[in-house]
Design a protein around this motif. Structure first.
Motif, mmCIF file in Angstrom:
data_model
loop_
_atom_site.group_PDB
_atom_site.id
_atom_site.type_symbol
_atom_site.label_atom_id
_atom_site.label_comp_id
_atom_site.label_asym_id
_atom_site.label_seq_id
_atom_site.Cartn_x
_atom_site.Cartn_y
_atom_site.Cartn_z
ATOM 1 N N UNK A 214 0.796 -1.224 0.000
ATOM 2 C CA UNK A 214 0.000 0.000 0.000
ATOM 3 C C UNK A 214 0.832 1.279 0.000
ATOM 4 N N UNK A 215 1.988 1.212 0.641
ATOM 5 C CA UNK A 215 2.782 2.443 0.810
ATOM 6 C C UNK A 215 3.958 2.560 -0.159
ATOM 7 N N UNK A 216 4.258 1.495 -0.891
ATOM 8 C CA UNK A 216 5.507 1.451 -1.676
ATOM 9 C C UNK A 216 5.659 2.649 -2.612
ATOM 10 N N UNK A 217 4.608 2.974 -3.355
ATOM 11 C CA UNK A 217 4.734 4.027 -4.375
ATOM 12 C C UNK A 217 5.092 5.365 -3.734
ATOM 13 N N UNK A 218 4.432 5.677 -2.631
ATOM 14 C CA UNK A 218 4.729 6.982 -2.013
ATOM 15 C C UNK A 218 6.085 6.957 -1.287
ATOM 16 N N UNK A 219 6.446 5.813 -0.687
ATOM 17 C CA UNK A 219 7.749 5.721 0.001
ATOM 18 C C UNK A 219 8.919 5.899 -0.969
ATOM 19 N N UNK A 220 8.757 5.363 -2.170
ATOM 20 C CA UNK A 220 9.832 5.476 -3.153
ATOM 21 C C UNK A 220 10.065 6.935 -3.524
ATOM 22 N N UNK A 221 8.988 7.696 -3.635
ATOM 23 C CA UNK A 221 9.125 9.130 -3.939
ATOM 24 C C UNK A 221 9.739 9.847 -2.735
#
Ligand code: SAH
Length: 503
Positions: A214-221
């Protein structure tokens, strides 16, 4: 007269993870055609006159079209050459190796596939994440993360994939994470599922980001994580908390500049890399024949049987002495009359390689200490030979002469500036990319300063590690503060001090 093509997997990153067969192929290559992901250090295995062609593809920057690459490989082989097509990881895992093999087949060219260690498994492994585990995951899948989400129809069956396989590993997925994780959640994978990104896995610059689907996309940014990275989904990610082994090594993430003669750099580099450091070798000095063109050594060898004592002061001195002795068609038996002293345990160990057990091994590096150890052996008239570097300190021969000995000093080698990529080293220093520099002798200090045009300010924020007090003193004389000084003046002693250094 067709040649031969090897489609070789270069391994995931650390160049030592190539296979033995891959290395053998490189050793006989006429041409190496190389990718963006393959480590340049692998080229050192190829013959010196190898033709090297870079066809690297980096995300968004296609250096050469795939059809042209395949054609190039075929053309080189048609010239009768042995072509190594080196590809990151495994050539058949999203490497387009299959397409290249098809073109070769169509052109009637012989080829072999040399599988490689794929990043899909190795990058997780270096993050302490096993892709399978008896209790947690009994299946894994490797999936392209590169699918164009605007394409409409997907080749990935997200509906089945999302929940059918325990561990999912996506390659080339960093820029596409919102789509990937969106699909996974849409088709039933829980948003709380542990996930990880491993960037530049197996290399000194490895980065690991632990997150959830759930959080991967925002954590990568948020963490500004860039490709190349693998994206791992599944409960196996939790195992990192116990199995992490690589990126918690004591020197992990440290960039260390090694200034040493090329012949010797490898041992220091090897030991520091074992501890996780990234070593950049700037061979500030190299070993060369002495300026007197062996005059002093040859005259010593001519009367070698007259000496009562031979004192070796360095491993280089030992090597060069025996090389010259052999050139004169003599071997170790020529030394049978003399007693042998070795200064330092490394010098003694080197002598053992030539079948000699030293009679005395003074381990102190100051002349007074050595003289003290030798004083009962040296009496007036004792004939002593010291085969050693040109331009070494005079304290030892002078002290021996004061004790009544006749001393011949034979110059066995000298240390010279090596041609190094000066601009590259200065650039790394200017950009703060070096954390530490090691000095293993006074001449490495002097030569590094020459290399950087005496701009000592470049070393201001770099920790300096010296092998012993004499080298440290040279540093200070040149205006360099020493942060680390070995207590035991050997490579091991230096490595030990660096390992335990905090600051
Ligand atoms: N044939 C290669 C994969 C080529 S596709 C292999 O078997 O490993 C390129 C992708 O591989 C990158 O986008 C990245 O997702 C992954 N990759 C390659 N090397 C990597 C590394 N050292 N660390 C993390 N990912 C890597």
């Amino acid at each position: 007269m067709n040649g031969m093509v090897y489609l070789v997997g270069a391994g995931p990153g650390d160049y030592r993870l190539i296979t033995l067969k891959g290395k053998q192929c490189l050793e006989k290559a006429d041409v190496v055609i190389c990718d963006y992901l393959a480590d340049k250090r692998l080229l050192a295995f190829a013959p010196e006159n190898v033709e090297y062609i870079y066809v690297g593809k980096k995300a968004g920057n296609h250096a050469m079209r795939q059809e042209d690459i395949s054609q190039l490989i075929a053309d080189k082989a048609k010239e009768g050459k042995c072509v190594v097509r080196l590809k990151g990881g495994d050539p058949f895992v999203f490497g387009r190796g299959g397409e290249e093999a098809e073109v070769l087949k169509q052109n009637g060219i012989n080829f072999e596939i040399v599988p490689g260690v794929t990043s899909a498994i190795a990058a997780p492994a270096y993050a302490g994440i096993p892709v399978t585990n008896r209790k947690v995951a009994v299946s894994f899948a490797v999936i392209t993360g590169h699918e164009d989400p605007t394409k409409g129809k997907s080749d990935i069956n997200w509906e089945k994939l999302s929940t059918a396989v325990d561990t999912l590993v996506f390659l080339m997925g960093v820029g596409n994470l919102p789509h990937i994780t969106g699909q996974l959640i849409k088709y039933g994978r829980s948003a709380d599922t542990p996930a990880a990104l491993v960037r530049w896995g197996t290399k000194a610059e490895q980065e690991v980001l632990i997150t959830t689907v759930g959080k991967a996309a925002e954590d990568v940014i948020k963490h500004n994580l860039k490709p190349p990275a693998v994206f791992i989904v599944g409960n196996v990610v939790n195992l990192r908390s116990t199995i992490q082994w690589f990126d918690n090594k004591p020197l992990f993430g440290k960039n260390i500049l090694i200034t040493r003669a090329r012949e010797q750099a490898s041992r220091l580099t090897e030991k520091l890399e074992e501890l996780g450091a990234n070593c950049i070798e700037a061979p500030a000095i190299k070993i060369a024949p002495p300026d007197d063109d062996f005059t002093s050594l040859d005259s010593a060898i001519a009367k070698i049987r007259e000496y009562d004592w031979i004192i070796f002061t360095s491993t280089n001195g030992v090597e060069r002495f025996f090389a010259r002795l052999n050139e004169k068609n003599l071997d170790v038996r020529a030394l049978s009359r003399a007693k042998i002293a070795a200064i330092g345990t490394s010098t003694a160990a080197k002598l053992k390689n030539y079948g000699i057990i030293a009679d005395k091994v003074p381990t102190m590096f100051k002349a007074e200490g050595i003289l003290d150890v030798l004083k009962e052996d040296i009496t007036p008239g004792t004939k002593v030979l010291i085969p050693r570097a040109q331009k070494a300190r005079e304290a030892l021969p002078q002290g021996l002469r004061r004790m009544g000995a006749t001393v011949d000093v034979a110059e066995t080698y000298c240390t010279k500036m090596a041609d190094t990529n000066k601009a590259q080293i200065k650039n790394l220093l200017q950009n703060g990319r070096i954390d530490m520099v090691t000095f293993t002798s006074s001449s490495t200090v002097e030569n590094l300063l020459k290399l950087i045009d005496n701009e000592t300010a470049l070393l201001n924020n770099v920790k300096k590690a010296a092998i012993g007090p004499i080298t440290a003193q040279t540093c200070k004389q040149k205006g360099l503060d020493v942060d680390i000084e070995a207590d035991i003046y050997t490579i091991d002693g230096l490595v030990d001090k660096i390992k335990n250094f905090r600051g």
